[in-house]
Design an enzyme around this catalytic site. Sequence first.
Site, PDB file in Angstrom:
ATOM      1  N   CYS A 147      66.093  -9.974   6.687  1.00 33.45           N
ATOM      2  CA  CYS A 147      64.940 -10.846   6.973  1.00 33.45           C
ATOM      3  C   CYS A 147      63.731 -10.378   6.159  1.00 33.45           C
ATOM      4  O   CYS A 147      63.300  -9.232   6.265  1.00 33.45           O
ATOM      5  CB  CYS A 147      64.615 -10.813   8.457  1.00 33.45           C
ATOM      6  SG  CYS A 147      63.057 -11.636   8.854  1.00 33.45           S
TER       7      CYS A 147
ATOM      8  N   LYS B 123      23.066   4.346  26.557  1.00 31.96           N
ATOM      9  CA  LYS B 123      24.089   5.078  25.802  1.00 31.96           C
ATOM     10  C   LYS B 123      24.293   4.318  24.493  1.00 31.96           C
ATOM     11  O   LYS B 123      24.944   3.278  24.449  1.00 31.96           O
ATOM     12  CB  LYS B 123      25.387   5.178  26.595  1.00 31.96           C
ATOM     13  CG  LYS B 123      26.425   6.038  25.915  1.00 31.96           C
ATOM     14  CD  LYS B 123      27.572   6.351  26.867  1.00 31.96           C
ATOM     15  CE  LYS B 123      28.572   7.298  26.221  1.00 31.96           C
ATOM     16  NZ  LYS B 123      29.217   6.745  25.032  1.00 31.96           N
TER      17      LYS B 123
ATOM     18  N   GLU C 188       0.847  -1.188   0.000  1.00 35.55           N
ATOM     19  CA  GLU C 188       0.000   0.000   0.000  1.00 35.55           C
ATOM     20  C   GLU C 188       0.892   1.250   0.000  1.00 35.55           C
ATOM     21  O   GLU C 188       0.671   2.206  -0.749  1.00 35.55           O
ATOM     22  CB  GLU C 188      -0.909  -0.037   1.245  1.00 35.55           C
ATOM     23  CG  GLU C 188      -1.736   1.203   1.482  1.00 35.55           C
ATOM     24  CD  GLU C 188      -2.839   1.393   0.439  1.00 35.55           C
ATOM     25  OE1 GLU C 188      -2.937   0.554  -0.464  1.00 35.55           O
ATOM     26  OE2 GLU C 188      -3.565   2.391   0.528  1.00 35.55           O
TER      27      GLU C 188
ATOM     28  N   CYS D 214      64.252 -17.407  13.760  1.00 39.45           N
ATOM     29  CA  CYS D 214      63.213 -16.587  13.138  1.00 39.45           C
ATOM     30  C   CYS D 214      62.309 -17.460  12.259  1.00 39.45           C
ATOM     31  O   CYS D 214      62.808 -18.197  11.401  1.00 39.45           O
ATOM     32  CB  CYS D 214      63.866 -15.496  12.286  1.00 39.45           C
ATOM     33  SG  CYS D 214      62.666 -14.556  11.327  1.00 39.45           S
TER      34      CYS D 214
ATOM     35  N   CYS E 254      64.664 -10.885  15.723  1.00 38.78           N
ATOM     36  CA  CYS E 254      65.469 -11.373  14.620  1.00 38.78           C
ATOM     37  C   CYS E 254      66.332 -10.183  14.213  1.00 38.78           C
ATOM     38  O   CYS E 254      65.805  -9.112  13.933  1.00 38.78           O
ATOM     39  CB  CYS E 254      64.561 -11.779  13.462  1.00 38.78           C
ATOM     40  SG  CYS E 254      65.452 -12.015  11.924  1.00 38.78           S
TER      41      CYS E 254
ATOM     42  N   TYR F 214      18.042  12.345  21.694  1.00 38.78           N
ATOM     43  CA  TYR F 214      18.117  12.360  23.154  1.00 38.78           C
ATOM     44  C   TYR F 214      18.196  13.757  23.761  1.00 38.78           C
ATOM     45  O   TYR F 214      18.385  13.903  24.962  1.00 38.78           O
ATOM     46  CB  TYR F 214      19.266  11.496  23.663  1.00 38.78           C
ATOM     47  CG  TYR F 214      20.623  11.851  23.083  1.00 38.78           C
ATOM     48  CD1 TYR F 214      21.210  13.088  23.299  1.00 38.78           C
ATOM     49  CD2 TYR F 214      21.330  10.912  22.332  1.00 38.78           C
ATOM     50  CE1 TYR F 214      22.443  13.407  22.771  1.00 38.78           C
ATOM     51  CE2 TYR F 214      22.569  11.222  21.804  1.00 38.78           C
ATOM     52  CZ  TYR F 214      23.123  12.461  22.027  1.00 38.78           C
ATOM     53  OH  TYR F 214      24.340  12.775  21.503  1.00 38.78           O
TER      54      TYR F 214
ATOM     55  N   GLU G 195      19.175   6.743  30.655  1.00 39.69           N
ATOM     56  CA  GLU G 195      18.948   6.377  29.251  1.00 39.69           C
ATOM     57  C   GLU G 195      20.038   5.427  28.813  1.00 39.69           C
ATOM     58  O   GLU G 195      21.115   5.409  29.400  1.00 39.69           O
ATOM     59  CB  GLU G 195      19.082   7.627  28.364  1.00 39.69           C
ATOM     60  CG  GLU G 195      17.961   8.595  28.491  1.00 39.69           C
ATOM     61  CD  GLU G 195      18.321   9.927  27.821  1.00 39.69           C
ATOM     62  OE1 GLU G 195      19.259   9.981  27.011  1.00 39.69           O
ATOM     63  OE2 GLU G 195      17.645  10.902  28.142  1.00 39.69           O
TER      64      GLU G 195
ATOM     65  N   LYS H 241      30.075   3.590  31.907  1.00 41.35           N
ATOM     66  CA  LYS H 241      30.569   2.733  30.827  1.00 41.35           C
ATOM     67  C   LYS H 241      30.587   1.282  31.284  1.00 41.35           C
ATOM     68  O   LYS H 241      31.114   0.985  32.361  1.00 41.35           O
ATOM     69  CB  LYS H 241      32.006   3.142  30.443  1.00 41.35           C
ATOM     70  CG  LYS H 241      32.108   4.499  29.757  1.00 41.35           C
ATOM     71  CD  LYS H 241      31.432   4.461  28.424  1.00 41.35           C
ATOM     72  CE  LYS H 241      32.173   4.862  27.227  1.00 41.35           C
ATOM     73  NZ  LYS H 241      33.342   5.434  26.994  1.00 41.35           N
TER      74      LYS H 241
ATOM     75  N   LYS I 169      21.171  11.591  33.740  1.00 38.29           N
ATOM     76  CA  LYS I 169      21.023  13.047  33.639  1.00 38.29           C
ATOM     77  C   LYS I 169      20.146  13.573  34.767  1.00 38.29           C
ATOM     78  O   LYS I 169      19.127  12.946  35.090  1.00 38.29           O
ATOM     79  CB  LYS I 169      20.377  13.423  32.299  1.00 38.29           C
ATOM     80  CG  LYS I 169      21.157  12.941  31.084  1.00 38.29           C
ATOM     81  CD  LYS I 169      20.398  13.152  29.783  1.00 38.29           C
ATOM     82  CE  LYS I 169      21.224  12.600  28.615  1.00 38.29           C
ATOM     83  NZ  LYS I 169      20.525  12.628  27.340  1.00 38.29           N
TER      84      LYS I 169
ATOM     85  N   ASP J 148       3.976   1.415  -1.047  1.00 36.92           N
ATOM     86  CA  ASP J 148       4.662   1.486  -2.339  1.00 36.92           C
ATOM     87  C   ASP J 148       3.756   2.063  -3.429  1.00 36.92           C
ATOM     88  O   ASP J 148       4.192   2.832  -4.281  1.00 36.92           O
ATOM     89  CB  ASP J 148       5.134   0.093  -2.779  1.00 36.92           C
ATOM     90  CG  ASP J 148       6.205  -0.450  -1.839  1.00 36.92           C
ATOM     91  OD1 ASP J 148       6.791   0.355  -1.081  1.00 36.92           O
ATOM     92  OD2 ASP J 148       6.434  -1.675  -1.849  1.00 36.92           O
TER      93      ASP J 148
HETATM   94  S1  IVH Z   1      23.682  13.087  26.179  1.00 34.82           S
HETATM   95  C1  IVH Z   1      25.868  17.129  26.788  1.00 34.82           C
HETATM   96  N1  IVH Z   1      22.459  10.787  25.824  1.00 34.82           N
HETATM   97  O1  IVH Z   1      27.594   9.573  24.078  1.00 34.82           O
HETATM   98  C2  IVH Z   1      25.726  15.674  26.706  1.00 34.82           C
HETATM   99  N2  IVH Z   1      24.580  11.083  24.835  1.00 34.82           N
HETATM  100  O2  IVH Z   1      30.068  11.674  25.433  1.00 34.82           O
HETATM  101  C3  IVH Z   1      25.111  15.204  25.451  1.00 34.82           C
HETATM  102  N3  IVH Z   1      25.352   9.196  23.502  1.00 34.82           N
HETATM  103  O3  IVH Z   1      28.949  11.719  21.916  1.00 34.82           O
HETATM  104  C4  IVH Z   1      25.078  13.756  25.369  1.00 34.82           C
HETATM  105  N4  IVH Z   1      23.590   7.927  23.815  1.00 34.82           N
HETATM  106  O4  IVH Z   1      26.687  11.000  21.170  1.00 34.82           O
HETATM  107  C5  IVH Z   1      23.558  11.519  25.569  1.00 34.82           C
HETATM  108  N5  IVH Z   1      21.257   8.845  25.538  1.00 34.82           N
HETATM  109  C6  IVH Z   1      22.336   9.563  25.290  1.00 34.82           C
HETATM  110  C7  IVH Z   1      23.387   9.085  24.500  1.00 34.82           C
HETATM  111  C8  IVH Z   1      24.506   9.877  24.292  1.00 34.82           C
HETATM  112  C9  IVH Z   1      24.770   8.025  23.229  1.00 34.82           C
HETATM  113  C10 IVH Z   1      26.690   9.614  23.038  1.00 34.82           C
HETATM  114  C11 IVH Z   1      26.741  11.021  22.542  1.00 34.82           C
HETATM  115  C12 IVH Z   1      28.067  11.585  22.988  1.00 34.82           C
HETATM  116  C13 IVH Z   1      28.594  10.535  23.918  1.00 34.82           C
HETATM  117  C14 IVH Z   1      28.829  11.124  25.293  1.00 34.82           C
END
Ligand code: IVH
Length: 668
Positions: free
Chosen positions: A427, A115, A36, A404, A422, A222, A113, A310, A286, A38
């Site tokens: 070589c 990352k 549809e 070697c 070596c 975001y 959130e 991380k 945040k 398309d």
């Molecule tokens: S907030 C001022 N939220 O992670 C802060 N960053 O150094 C703005 N990233 O390069 C970033 N998911 O591209 C934020 N949910 C998320 C994210 C996110 C991935 C990346 C962003 C940035 C790095 C943080």
Amino acid sequence: MERHTAEKRVRELHERLNQYSYEYYVLDQPTVPDAEYDRLMQELIEIENAFPELRTPDSPTQRVGGQPLEAFQKVRHDIPMLSLANAFGEGDLRDFDRRVRESLNEEYSYVCELKIDGLAVSLTYENGVFVQGSTRGDGAIGEDITMNLRTIHSIPLRLKEPVSIEVRGEAFMPKKSFEKLNREREERGETLFANPRNAAAGSLRQLDPKIAASRNLDIFLYGIGNSGNVNIRSHSEGLDYLDRLGFKTNKERRKCKDIEEVIQYIKEYTEKRSTLPYEIDGIVIKVDSLAQQEKLGSTAKSPRWAIAYKFPAEEVVTKLLDIELSVGRTGVVTPTAVLEPVRVAGTTVQRASLHNEDYIREKDIKIGDEVVIKKAGDIIPEVVRPIKERRKGEEKEFHMPGHCPECGSELVRLDGEVALRCINPKCPAQIREGLIHFVSRNAMNIEGLGEKVIAQLFREQLVKDVADIYQLTKDQLLQLDRMGEKSVSNLLKAIEDSKENSLERLLFGLGIRHVGAKAAKTLAVHFETLDRLMKADVEELTAIPEVGEKMADAVVTYFHQPEVLELIQELKEAGVNMEYKGPKPVSGDQSSSYFAGKTIVLTGKLEALTRNEAKEKIEALGGKVSGSVSKKTDLVIAGADAGSKLAKAREFDIEIWDEEKLLEELNK
Ligand code: IVH
């Protein structure tokens, strides 16, 4: 069809197609069959063909369009795109929370959130129409990748409200698309992308938007960079607002009332991570209230109201099938683990570093062991430890050979080194690796001469040393595997272009011991020509602040070898540039110069130089050239007919030179 009927139908089609693609790509809940969609798209294309003026930039037909670009334009971000500080464990998170609590001294809450592991982008809309998209770049200036971003279906070309707004998010490649792309690339014999992030970044950096269009990219927004909307009081309200405008945001986000809930969220998503359809490399935390964000403020690099947790490097278990040896450019023999292929941190790993023999001994690693492999981000995977409990008794101990593996000459362990080397200068492995180094990105940067091509050229004796690269002919190159007319002519051009490189690239490429890319630059800046450097003795070299005894010895020894002199001669005859072409650094490391740190005034007429040339040369040596004489002036250089400035210099008892003295000092 009449023009006004067409116009009306186009409006209807825009609306319906936008809605269907919003349901499909943003909500992930299609309401109509693909056929549809398309059919309506086809109808729109036909009307636009009949009435080309109705083909507006925000038309759903206009996602992939236009000619490939020559280069990306630079875009300045009105509000800098900051990055986030990292937290690596619970301790870092609690520290962050303490800082927030102490600065705010009032109630607050967080939003957590995922990352997303992709590429940060900024999207600008004017009156609801997508007008520009760019990369983060260095945070202040990025690149205009609008054409490529338009191909991402979850990016609306027109918003649900006619607002002007700049929004930010992460463009990424879903795991499935990544795997499919790499499978196709493998079939075509192309190099594979290391992970979805590289694949996404690589796709968005293509000048031809058709490539990005074929790559199935996606996006999560975001944040809001710039908007006139005054009703938003918190980050979470901002995200809801983005949803209402038709953007795709990530629904795994959660409001957390304190750091305990944040830690709980992180635990949950550490578990869920591998089941998500896209890669994440951490959790972003945040402070929710925008007023509180403002109160907390930012450092030059990152906001104080947010932090990125991380995930620890991923570890997996696989079998160590064998240990292979490779001989590097400097003769060091390194053991490499050959593994049963295994997925770790988003990529398939088949080989991992074992560093050296001592490492294998210390960790008691045996061939046939089940081993733990670790990989963090872009770092080369390594074998962390064997799982001894799983041994069956068939595992074999590994011994470094005495000779070697490439040329058979005896390996030696130099004083104070763990590595075995070596030391046969003939070589073949070392020569081949040296060639690979010579053409590599930071050296002569000859694109198209990859490891495989070099290996073949070397095997077939078409290239025995780096000078031979400049004698290669079209016919010779055409005989190589996978080389067509086009790639050969590109390669020949790349080789030709490399002749123009500034001296430091050649110096680094020659692979003189202890001369890395940075040292090569220092030497090139200081000596300016290879001839001058070749004549330098240890004393002259060590007089340069960054050059130590070891490097000086290595340089002098290198240029005393008759084979090296012959090689340089051949390169020269081939037309390879042997001079430094870059600017002289303005300040910093010229502390040996007389002018360094001094304020100098030029006055009167100079003969041999223009005033500007003199200024540039002095500045290159770390001096500051000023227009007027004051008590702070260190030196006045007076040419013919100098007037009041010279008089003032005499009055303040400032040192005065004539042009001759200046030239003498400049030529030192
Ligand atoms: S907030 C001022 N939220 O992670 C802060 N960053 O150094 C703005 N990233 O390069 C970033 N998911 O591209 C934020 N949910 C998320 C994210 C996110 C991935 C990346 C962003 C940035 C790095 C943080």
